[in-house]
Structures are given as structure tokens and as C-alpha cells.
Design an enzyme around this catalytic site. Structure first.
Site, PDB file in Angstrom:
ATOM      1  N   TYR A 190       0.839  -1.199   0.000  1.00  0.00           N
ATOM      2  CA  TYR A 190       0.000   0.000   0.000  1.00  0.00           C
ATOM      3  C   TYR A 190       0.876   1.253   0.000  1.00  0.00           C
ATOM      4  CZ  TYR A 190      -3.398   3.517   1.509  1.00  0.00           C
ATOM      5  OH  TYR A 190      -4.174   4.654   1.604  1.00  0.00           O
ATOM      6  N   GLY A 191       1.887   1.283   0.861  1.00  0.00           N
ATOM      7  CA  GLY A 191       2.775   2.442   0.925  1.00  0.00           C
ATOM      8  C   GLY A 191       3.530   2.661  -0.380  1.00  0.00           C
TER       9      GLY A 191
END
Length: 254
Positions: free
Chosen positions: A175-176
Site C-alpha cells: 500500500y505504501g
């Protein structure tokens, strides 16, 4: 470091009932916390809103809720961004052209987040899904819709980011990494469209009461966070012509 400059919402700005009048706006992840708030806010601002997401039943529930609230009816177009092919994105753009005659904006509200996990333990499927839904799908959808968007006299694509200072920490995984890639996509697209009617914007919300935040901060009382309404209002700002000064920038709501 952020690749795009940061800007702020003008003090006291609130959407007017006609600020998006005559515009067609596409919202992805439309039945999520932020997506549904954007769908409502854009409709209240006068837009015809097309709602997309992978679950048709959830889209129909949002449709029914909006109608019960007295809002203009949205247009439902189911689209599963985990598995959609380029042909399906092209078909969506062609459907918008055929049925509505135009497209004036996209808000990329869909996101995939499987929870905080060390990279050593992250399931490859979760990593790939985050990259696909959070970066590849916004690219493919935007590319398919660019002919329509550049036919408009003024149009906007809004990419929703997340706090870079937070996402470079441990355990944010796919996600990051995907949100960092999404910001770079926005920066490159802005460089390529800066002389066209298509404006590229990034939106960086403050903490808000959504399912994604509940998953990331399961120890926190999520009800202490504000609803996504203020973020949705900021999205309406970016979709309208008054946001020309903010093109190619991150609207930071934190």
C-alpha cells in the site's frame, strides 16, 4: 520527499449548488467511505455522477440511499479494478461518450489495503493487488478516458494520496509503495497535460472515519475521526474550474 508542490484549500471555501453544473464526474470505489461522500457532494454540486465499484449490489444500495436523500440519481457502472482488462476500460469510456456525451472529471477513490504487514511476511497476492488497484487501474482508466477528458473545455483527474511521512515507515508494504507510485504517476501526467484542458490534481486527506483507517489503526476509536465529508468537499473544489491554480499540486488537508 513529495514530488508535487503542496497547496491549501482557500479559507472558508464550500461547494455551491451549481459549482459542477453540467459536468459528468466518474467516481471509483464509489461505495467506500470517501467514494460515497464524493458521489453525494458532487451530485449536490450539480454534477451527473457515474459510480463504479466491483460489487453491483453495493452500488445499487448507494443509488437507493442517494435517491432516498432526495439527490439526483447517479449512473451505475460496475467495474472490478482487480481484474478489469484494457478492453473494459475502453468500453466504459465509450459508454460514457454514447450515453452522456462527455466526461469532465474522475476521482480515483478505489483503494486496496490488506493491513499492516512486514515485507518479509506480506502475501504476494496482497502486494500485487495493492499495486494493481492503487496504481495500474488508475493509469488504465485515466488513459482510456483521456480522449473524452481533453474534449471538455476544462476537466480534472483527482488522485487520492496518503501521508508520505507515514507510509514510508515499517509495515506499510504494498500500500505504501503503491501510493508513492501513484503520486509519481500524477506528477508525470501533469507534465504531459499542463498545456491541455485536462488538469491533474492530487488530494491528501486528513485522518477520517473510513474502513481503511479502522484496519490500519484497529486500537483507535475511529468514531473520534471526522467523516469524509470535508475531504469530499475538497474533491468538488478540485473538480471545478476554480481549482486551475492548484493543477499539478497536492491539495493537503492535514
Amino acid at each position: 520527499m513529495s514530488g508535487l508542490p503542496l497547496v491549501r484549500l482557500p479559507a472558508g471555501w464550500q461547494p455551491a449548488a451549481d459549482s459542477l453544473a453540467g459536468r459528468v464526474i466518474l467516481v471509483t470505489g464509489a461505495y467506500g467511505g470517501l467514494g460515497s461522500a464524493v458521489a453525494r457532494a458532487a451530485t449536490l454540486a450539480g454534477a451527473t455522477v457515474v459510480i463504479t465499484g466491483k460489487r453491483k449490489r453495493q452500488l445499487e444500495k448507494l443509488y437507493d440511499a442517494m435517491r432516498e436523500e432526495g439527490l439526483a440519481e447517479p449512473v451505475i457502472h460496475p467495474l472490478d479494478m482487480e481484474v478489469a482488462t484494457p478492453r473494459e476500460y475502453t468500453a466504459l469510456a465509450e459508454g460514457l461518450q454514447r450515453d452522456l456525451g462527455r466526461l469532465d472529471g474522475i476521482v480515483h477513490g478505489a483503494a486496496s489495503f490488506a493491513g499492516l504487514t512486514p515485507i518479509a511476511m506480506q502475501r504476494p497476492d496482497d502486494w500485487l493487488r495493492a499495486m494493481h488497484v492503487n496504481v495500474n487501474a488508475p493509469f488504465a482508466l485515466t488513459q482510456a478516458c483521456m480522449p473524452l477528458l481533453t474534449e471538455a473545455t476544462d476537466s480534472a483527474v483527482v488522485f487520492v494520496l496518503d501521508s508520505p511521512e507515514l507510509l514510508q515507515r515499517a509495515h506499510w508494504g504494498g500500500y505504501g509503495a503503491s501510493k508513492a507510485a501513484l503520486e509519481r504517476l500524477a506528477a508525470i501526467l501533469h507534465e504531459e497535460t499542463d498545456e491541455t484542458p485536462l488538469r491533474v490534481h492530487a488530494l491528501l486527506p486528513a485522518p477520517m472515519r473510513t474502513a481503511l483507517r479502522r484496519l490500519a489503526y484497529f486500537g483507535d476509536d475511529i468514531m473520534q475521526q471526522p467523516t469524509p465529508d470535508a475531504t469530499a468537499a475538497a474533491a468538488v473544489y478540485l473538480l471545478g474550474p476554480q481549482a486551475r491554480a492548484a493543477r499539478g499540486a497536492v491539495l493537503d488537508l492535514r
